[in-house]
Design an enzyme around this catalytic site. Structure first.
Site, PDB file in Angstrom:
ATOM      1  CB  SER A 151      -0.840   0.068   1.440  1.00 64.62           C
ATOM      2  OG  SER A 151      -1.565  -1.532   1.018  1.00 64.62           O
ATOM      3  CG  HIS A 194      -2.967  -1.374  -3.763  1.00 64.38           C
ATOM      4  ND1 HIS A 194      -3.819  -0.087  -3.605  1.00 64.38           N
ATOM      5  CD2 HIS A 194      -2.897  -1.573  -2.701  1.00 64.38           C
ATOM      6  CE1 HIS A 194      -3.628  -0.154  -2.082  1.00 64.38           C
ATOM      7  NE2 HIS A 194      -3.279  -1.073  -1.625  1.00 64.38           N
ATOM      8  CD  GLU A 222      -5.850   1.855  -6.545  1.00 60.52           C
ATOM      9  OE1 GLU A 222      -5.799   3.413  -6.750  1.00 60.52           O
ATOM     10  OE2 GLU A 222      -5.165   1.779  -5.319  1.00 60.52           O
ATOM     11  CG  ASN A 280      -4.594   5.538   0.251  1.00 60.41           C
ATOM     12  OD1 ASN A 280      -6.151   5.511   0.984  1.00 60.41           O
ATOM     13  ND2 ASN A 280      -4.289   3.759   0.771  1.00 60.41           N
TER      14      ASN A 280
HETATM   15  P1  NAD Z   1      -0.334  -8.830   7.634  1.00 61.70           P
HETATM   16  O1  NAD Z   1       0.206  -9.152   8.523  1.00 61.70           O
HETATM   17  O2  NAD Z   1      -2.096  -9.273   7.998  1.00 61.70           O
HETATM   18  O3  NAD Z   1      -0.209 -10.204   6.137  1.00 61.70           O
HETATM   19  C1  NAD Z   1       1.042 -10.949   6.176  1.00 61.70           C
HETATM   20  C2  NAD Z   1       1.644 -12.562   6.102  1.00 61.70           C
HETATM   21  O4  NAD Z   1       2.852 -12.645   5.542  1.00 61.70           O
HETATM   22  C3  NAD Z   1       1.207 -13.341   6.943  1.00 61.70           C
HETATM   23  O5  NAD Z   1       0.443 -14.221   6.599  1.00 61.70           O
HETATM   24  C4  NAD Z   1       2.434 -13.132   7.265  1.00 61.70           C
HETATM   25  O6  NAD Z   1       2.644 -14.632   8.000  1.00 61.70           O
HETATM   26  C5  NAD Z   1       2.945 -13.515   5.711  1.00 61.70           C
HETATM   27  N1  NAD Z   1       4.805 -13.176   5.966  1.00 61.70           N
HETATM   28  C6  NAD Z   1       5.655 -12.306   7.159  1.00 61.70           C
HETATM   29  N2  NAD Z   1       6.851 -13.160   6.459  1.00 61.70           N
HETATM   30  C7  NAD Z   1       7.082 -13.306   5.006  1.00 61.70           C
HETATM   31  C8  NAD Z   1       7.788 -14.084   4.357  1.00 61.70           C
HETATM   32  N3  NAD Z   1       9.021 -13.344   4.554  1.00 61.70           N
HETATM   33  N4  NAD Z   1       7.177 -14.505   3.094  1.00 61.70           N
HETATM   34  C9  NAD Z   1       5.775 -14.994   3.144  1.00 61.70           C
HETATM   35  N5  NAD Z   1       4.767 -14.585   4.008  1.00 61.70           N
HETATM   36  C10 NAD Z   1       4.585 -14.016   4.767  1.00 61.70           C
HETATM   37  O7  NAD Z   1      -0.448  -8.031   6.124  1.00 61.70           O
HETATM   38  P2  NAD Z   1      -1.466  -7.823   5.623  1.00 61.70           P
HETATM   39  O8  NAD Z   1      -2.375  -6.410   6.271  1.00 61.70           O
HETATM   40  O9  NAD Z   1      -2.361  -9.008   4.569  1.00 61.70           O
HETATM   41  O10 NAD Z   1      -1.100  -6.691   4.751  1.00 61.70           O
HETATM   42  C11 NAD Z   1      -0.026  -7.662   3.734  1.00 61.70           C
HETATM   43  C12 NAD Z   1       0.317  -6.415   2.342  1.00 61.70           C
HETATM   44  O11 NAD Z   1      -0.896  -6.164   1.863  1.00 61.70           O
HETATM   45  C13 NAD Z   1       0.929  -5.296   2.609  1.00 61.70           C
HETATM   46  O12 NAD Z   1       1.862  -4.936   2.178  1.00 61.70           O
HETATM   47  C14 NAD Z   1       0.137  -4.211   2.821  1.00 61.70           C
HETATM   48  O13 NAD Z   1       0.003  -3.433   2.453  1.00 61.70           O
HETATM   49  C15 NAD Z   1      -0.805  -4.681   1.792  1.00 61.70           C
HETATM   50  N6  NAD Z   1      -2.519  -4.107   1.712  1.00 61.70           N
HETATM   51  C16 NAD Z   1      -3.078  -4.264   3.148  1.00 61.70           C
HETATM   52  C17 NAD Z   1      -4.303  -4.070   3.100  1.00 61.70           C
HETATM   53  C18 NAD Z   1      -4.927  -3.829   4.437  1.00 61.70           C
HETATM   54  O14 NAD Z   1      -5.812  -3.403   4.437  1.00 61.70           O
HETATM   55  N7  NAD Z   1      -4.603  -4.795   5.478  1.00 61.70           N
HETATM   56  C19 NAD Z   1      -4.585  -3.376   1.704  1.00 61.70           C
HETATM   57  C20 NAD Z   1      -4.319  -3.161   0.806  1.00 61.70           C
HETATM   58  C21 NAD Z   1      -2.812  -3.782   1.003  1.00 61.70           C
END
Ligand code: NAD
Length: 298
Positions: free
Chosen positions: A120, A141, A153, A192
């Site tokens: 993000s 995204h 996106e 955003n």
């Molecule tokens: P999260 O912390 O909920 O999940 C991350 C996952 O990655 C976990 O299951 C963790 O075990 C795993 N992980 C950790 N290290 C790892 C590795 N080396 N290899 C593989 N997996 C690994 O995070 P999230 O909120 O799902 O965010 C993930 C991505 O998505 C980020 O880049 C974030 O910016 C993006 N994102 C999040 C949202 C949101 O609303 N949460 C929205 C859009 C984009």
């Protein structure tokens, strides 16, 4: 280039949603995460997600069963990507973790595999060099609750090939997203880039006692026809995220207004457990916030 096999790396908040959405739309999906315990948790979350797909999209039991049958799981990266046409990376929003992930991925992924990051706040150009295939690397995204808020996106970094950019737009559509082409790197993408200034302007009016939150929201809703004003939106986004963003800017710029906002969000909301819609109270009380009442816009 026709995608069949898609690997989702990271099965957290966004990753498991992307995996399910992609499998629902007929792709073979491999879910990869750091260990089997985390993967078991993701599997359990698919049952809850199935209910949301039924309620919100009218998905049938047959469709959901077929979706689950198209999902496989592994904590072995080489195994996870051995025949992947596309890897969607949703690992934590931490540059070091992402760099290490791409370095490992570059070594084991076949040449054909396209990589897409769901980051993000970090830009794809920060990672392009570590992918070993900058021309086949792009950002895709999603917004949280992707089956409902279905923005896809697709954003280029300077080295992304036109072919990969176009194919990702097609893929986004194939999995039920509205494909949105972003031709240049833009922090915050489009959503955003629009939303953060709006929310920030709302909080600025509030903290300087220009108007109360309901008046701010009412103004926006009446003037534009939007279903929510900035404070209604902040309750959906979550007060913690609003606090983190303001605190980060306050620490960096020493802006006294941002600091005051961060302090107030902490003392009057976070410390009192008022985190927004998810806890039943934020700027408004749920499930019946005042802005949904009949007379609010009068
Ligand atoms: P999260 O912390 O909920 O999940 C991350 C996952 O990655 C976990 O299951 C963790 O075990 C795993 N992980 C950790 N290290 C790892 C590795 N080396 N290899 C593989 N997996 C690994 O995070 P999230 O909120 O799902 O965010 C993930 C991505 O998505 C980020 O880049 C974030 O910016 C993006 N994102 C999040 C949202 C949101 O609303 N949460 C929205 C859009 C984009």
């Amino acid at each position: 280039m026709d995608f069949k096999n898609v690997t989702i790396a990271g099965s957290g908040v966004l990753g498991y949603q992307i995996a399910f959405q992609t499998a629902f739309h007929n792709f073979n999906v491999t879910v990869y995460d750091i260990n089997d315990e985390v993967l078991e948790k993701a599997k359990a979350k698919f049952d809850i997600l199935s209910e949301a797909f039924k309620q919100d999209l009218g998905a049938t039991d047959d469709q959901l069963q077929a979706t689950k049958a198209r999902l496989s799981y592994t904590s072995d990266l080489a195994e996870a990507v051995k025949d992947a046409d596309l890897v969607i990376e949703a690992v934590p929003e931490n540059p070091q973790i992402k760099i290490e992930f791409y370095q490992k991925l570059a070594k084991v992924a076949p040449e054909k595999t396209v990589f897409a990051t769901n980051s993000s706040t970090l830009l794809p150009s920060q990672f392009a060099a570590y992918t070993g295939r900058p021309e086949k690397f792009v950002a895709l995204h999603f917004a949280n609750e992707i089956w409902k808020h279905n923005t896809g996106e697709v954003m280029k970094h300077p080295g992304t090939s036109d072919e990969v950019f176009e194919i990702l737009l097609v893929f986004a559509k194939q999995i039920g997203m509205v494909p949105l082409a972003i031709h240049k790197e833009q922090p915050g993408y489009i959503v955003n880039s629009l939303l953060v200034p709006l929310l920030s302007a709302g909080m600025d009016l509030w903290i300087r006692d220009v108007a109360d939150i309901e008046t701010v929201d009412k103004t926006w809703m009446v003037a534009t026809g939007a279903p929510l004003g900035p404070f209604g939106i902040l309750d959906v986004v979550g007060i913690t995220t609003a606090y983190n963003i303001n605190k980060m800017v306050a620490d960096k710029t020493k802006d006294p207004v941002k600091l005051k906002i961060a302090d107030k969000l902490k003392a009057e909301f976070i410390d009192k457990g008022k985190l927004g819609v998810e806890t039943g109270e934020g700027f408004y009380k749920y499930p019946n916030p005042s802005f949904k009442q009949k007379d609010f816009l009068k």
